[in-house]
Design a protein around this motif. Structure first.
Motif, PDB file in Angstrom:
ATOM      1  N   HIS A  63       0.819  -1.215   0.000  1.00 42.14           N
ATOM      2  CA  HIS A  63       0.000   0.000   0.000  1.00 42.14           C
ATOM      3  C   HIS A  63       0.855   1.268   0.000  1.00 42.14           C
ATOM      4  CE1 HIS A  63      -3.408   2.600   0.713  1.00 42.14           C
ATOM      5  NE2 HIS A  63      -2.840   3.081   1.795  1.00 42.14           N
ATOM      6  N   LEU A  64       1.846   1.346   0.884  1.00 42.81           N
ATOM      7  CA  LEU A  64       2.684   2.542   0.945  1.00 42.81           C
ATOM      8  C   LEU A  64       3.520   2.701  -0.313  1.00 42.81           C
ATOM      9  CD1 LEU A  64       3.867   2.471   4.676  1.00 42.81           C
ATOM     10  CD2 LEU A  64       2.016   3.811   3.662  1.00 42.81           C
ATOM     11  N   ARG A  65       4.072   1.577  -0.816  1.00 47.19           N
ATOM     12  CA  ARG A  65       4.882   1.639  -2.036  1.00 47.19           C
ATOM     13  C   ARG A  65       4.009   2.032  -3.230  1.00 47.19           C
ATOM     14  NH1 ARG A  65       9.669  -0.650  -4.061  1.00 47.19           N
ATOM     15  NH2 ARG A  65       9.953   0.284  -6.128  1.00 47.19           N
ATOM     16  N   ALA A  66       2.775   1.547  -3.276  1.00 53.08           N
ATOM     17  CA  ALA A  66       1.872   1.906  -4.370  1.00 53.08           C
ATOM     18  C   ALA A  66       1.600   3.410  -4.370  1.00 53.08           C
ATOM     19  CB  ALA A  66       0.565   1.134  -4.250  1.00 53.08           C
ATOM     20  N   ARG A  67       1.466   3.976  -3.176  1.00 55.02           N
ATOM     21  CA  ARG A  67       1.241   5.426  -3.090  1.00 55.02           C
ATOM     22  C   ARG A  67       2.484   6.184  -3.560  1.00 55.02           C
ATOM     23  NH1 ARG A  67      -0.942   7.139   2.552  1.00 55.02           N
ATOM     24  NH2 ARG A  67       1.212   6.666   3.160  1.00 55.02           N
ATOM     25  N   GLN A  68       3.669   5.687  -3.212  1.00 55.87           N
ATOM     26  CA  GLN A  68       4.905   6.314  -3.673  1.00 55.87           C
ATOM     27  C   GLN A  68       5.029   6.234  -5.193  1.00 55.87           C
ATOM     28  OE1 GLN A  68       7.915   4.179  -1.524  1.00 55.87           O
ATOM     29  NE2 GLN A  68       7.440   5.149   0.436  1.00 55.87           N
ATOM     30  N   GLU A  69       4.658   5.078  -5.760  1.00 54.17           N
ATOM     31  CA  GLU A  69       4.729   4.912  -7.213  1.00 54.17           C
ATOM     32  C   GLU A  69       3.763   5.855  -7.915  1.00 54.17           C
ATOM     33  OE1 GLU A  69       6.715   2.965  -9.198  1.00 54.17           O
ATOM     34  OE2 GLU A  69       7.858   2.625  -7.365  1.00 54.17           O
ATOM     35  N   ALA A  70       2.569   6.027  -7.348  1.00 53.94           N
ATOM     36  CA  ALA A  70       1.585   6.930  -7.948  1.00 53.94           C
ATOM     37  C   ALA A  70       2.093   8.372  -7.923  1.00 53.94           C
ATOM     38  CB  ALA A  70       0.255   6.820  -7.213  1.00 53.94           C
ATOM     39  N   GLU A  71       2.717   8.774  -6.814  1.00 54.97           N
ATOM     40  CA  GLU A  71       3.284  10.126  -6.722  1.00 54.97           C
ATOM     41  C   GLU A  71       4.430  10.307  -7.712  1.00 54.97           C
ATOM     42  OE1 GLU A  71       4.411  10.535  -2.673  1.00 54.97           O
ATOM     43  OE2 GLU A  71       2.343  10.747  -1.927  1.00 54.97           O
ATOM     44  N   ARG A  72       5.260   9.265  -7.872  1.00 55.01           N
ATOM     45  CA  ARG A  72       6.371   9.339  -8.821  1.00 55.01           C
ATOM     46  C   ARG A  72       5.860   9.504 -10.245  1.00 55.01           C
ATOM     47  NH1 ARG A  72       8.956   6.170 -12.190  1.00 55.01           N
ATOM     48  NH2 ARG A  72       7.580   4.414 -11.700  1.00 55.01           N
ATOM     49  N   GLU A  73       4.799   8.778 -10.586  1.00 50.70           N
ATOM     50  CA  GLU A  73       4.237   8.885 -11.934  1.00 50.70           C
ATOM     51  C   GLU A  73       3.645  10.275 -12.175  1.00 50.70           C
ATOM     52  OE1 GLU A  73       1.471   5.764 -12.564  1.00 50.70           O
ATOM     53  OE2 GLU A  73       2.983   4.167 -12.451  1.00 50.70           O
ATOM     54  N   ARG A  74       2.999  10.844 -11.151  1.00 48.53           N
ATOM     55  CA  ARG A  74       2.449  12.193 -11.310  1.00 48.53           C
ATOM     56  C   ARG A  74       3.569  13.212 -11.508  1.00 48.53           C
ATOM     57  NH1 ARG A  74      -1.253  10.497  -7.245  1.00 48.53           N
ATOM     58  NH2 ARG A  74       0.048  11.447  -5.627  1.00 48.53           N
ATOM     59  N   ASP A  75       4.645  13.080 -10.726  1.00 46.56           N
ATOM     60  CA  ASP A  75       5.779  13.994 -10.876  1.00 46.56           C
ATOM     61  C   ASP A  75       6.426  13.846 -12.250  1.00 46.56           C
ATOM     62  OD1 ASP A  75       5.337  14.883  -8.331  1.00 46.56           O
ATOM     63  OD2 ASP A  75       6.902  13.640  -7.409  1.00 46.56           O
TER      64      ASP A  75
END
Length: 215
Positions: free
Chosen positions: A145-157
Motif C-alpha cells: 500500500h505505501l509503495r503503491a502510493r509512492q509509485e503513484a506520486e512518482r508517476e504524477r511527478d
C-alpha cells in the motif's frame, strides 16, 4: 527419549494481539483447537481450491475467507475449521509450507475463529504485511500500500516534469516548417539520384556508352 527433530504439528509463537485470555489459556485453546489460520494466499485463490487441498487431511466444517475491510474482497488469508483436533494437527504436518496457486502457503493452529476476524487489520483495509511490503507481488495486488502510493506520486511527478512536448512554441513554428520542407526536398533529390544510378546500371545501353567513353 527426547527427539532432536521438532514436531511439525507444534504451533508457532505468534500471539493474536486481540486475544483476551492469558498465556496459559491460549496454550489450552491451541492444544484443543480444530481451527487453522492459513496465510500467504494469492488474492485470486478461491474457496474451492482451499477446500480441495485442505480436505485431504480430514473433513472440513467451514472455511472463512479473509476479506479487505473496505473492499470486501479476498486479501490473502483464511481460516479452515475441522471437526477434529487431530485433523488440524495432520494439516500442520502435511500441508503447511506446501504450494497452492504457485505460492507457498503457511498454516498455524488458531485459538478459534470469532466474528470480525475475517477482516484485514491494515490501515488500507488489507493485511498489515501488505501495508509495508516493498516488493511487487502480482498475486497480492502488486505493490504494497505505501509503495503503491509512492509509485503513484512518482508517476504524477514524472508526467508533470518530463511529459513530451506536444505543441510547437510560438515563433518556432515557421522555422520548424522550413527545416522540415528542406529536409523533405533533400530526401527526394537523393532518392532521384539513386534511381537514376540504378537505371543506368541495369540498362546495357548505358553501360556500353560508359565503356566507349573510357576507351
Amino acid at each position: 527419549m527426547a527427539s532432536i527433530v521438532q514436531s511439525l504439528s507444534v504451533p508457532s509463537t505468534y500471539k493474536d494481539q486481540q486475544y483476551q485470555g492469558t498465556s496459559s489459556q491460549l496454550a489450552t485453546d491451541l492444544a484443543n483447537s480444530t481451527t487453522l489460520y492459513v496465510g500467504n494466499l494469492s488474492f485470486y485463490t478461491t474457496e474451492e481450491q482451499i477446500y480441495e487441498l485442505f480436505s485431504k487431511c480430514g473433513e472440513i466444517k467451514r472455511i472463512i475467507m479473509g476479506l479487505d475491510r473496505n473492499q470486501k474482497t479476498p486479501c490473502g488469508f483464511c481460516f479452515v475449521e475441522y471437526y477434529h483436533n487431530a485433523d488440524a494437527l495432520d494439516c500442520m504436518k502435511y500441508i503447511n509450507s506446501s504450494k497452492l496457486d504457485e505460492r507457498i502457503v503457511r498454516s498455524d493452529l488458531d485459538h478459534g475463529y470469532r466474528e470480525g476476524r475475517q477482516f484485514g487489520r491494515g490501515r488500507s483495509g488489507g493485511q498489515v504485511r501488505d501495508e509495508y511490503r516493498q516488493e511487487f507481488d502480482a498475486g497480492r495486488g502488486g505493490w504494497g500500500h505505501l509503495r503503491a502510493r509512492q509509485e503513484a506520486e512518482r508517476e504524477r511527478d514524472q508526467k508533470a516534469n518530463y511529459e513530451a512536448i506536444t505543441t510547437i512554441p510560438e515563433g518556432a513554428n515557421l522555422d520548424y516548417k522550413d527545416r522540415k520542407e528542406e529536409s523533405s526536398k533533400r530526401s527526394r533529390d537523393d532518392e532521384d539520384d539513386e534511381d537514376e544510378e540504378q537505371r543506368s546500371k541495369a540498362n546495357p545501353r548505358f553501360r556500353e556508352k560508359e565503356d566507349e567513353d573510357d576507351a
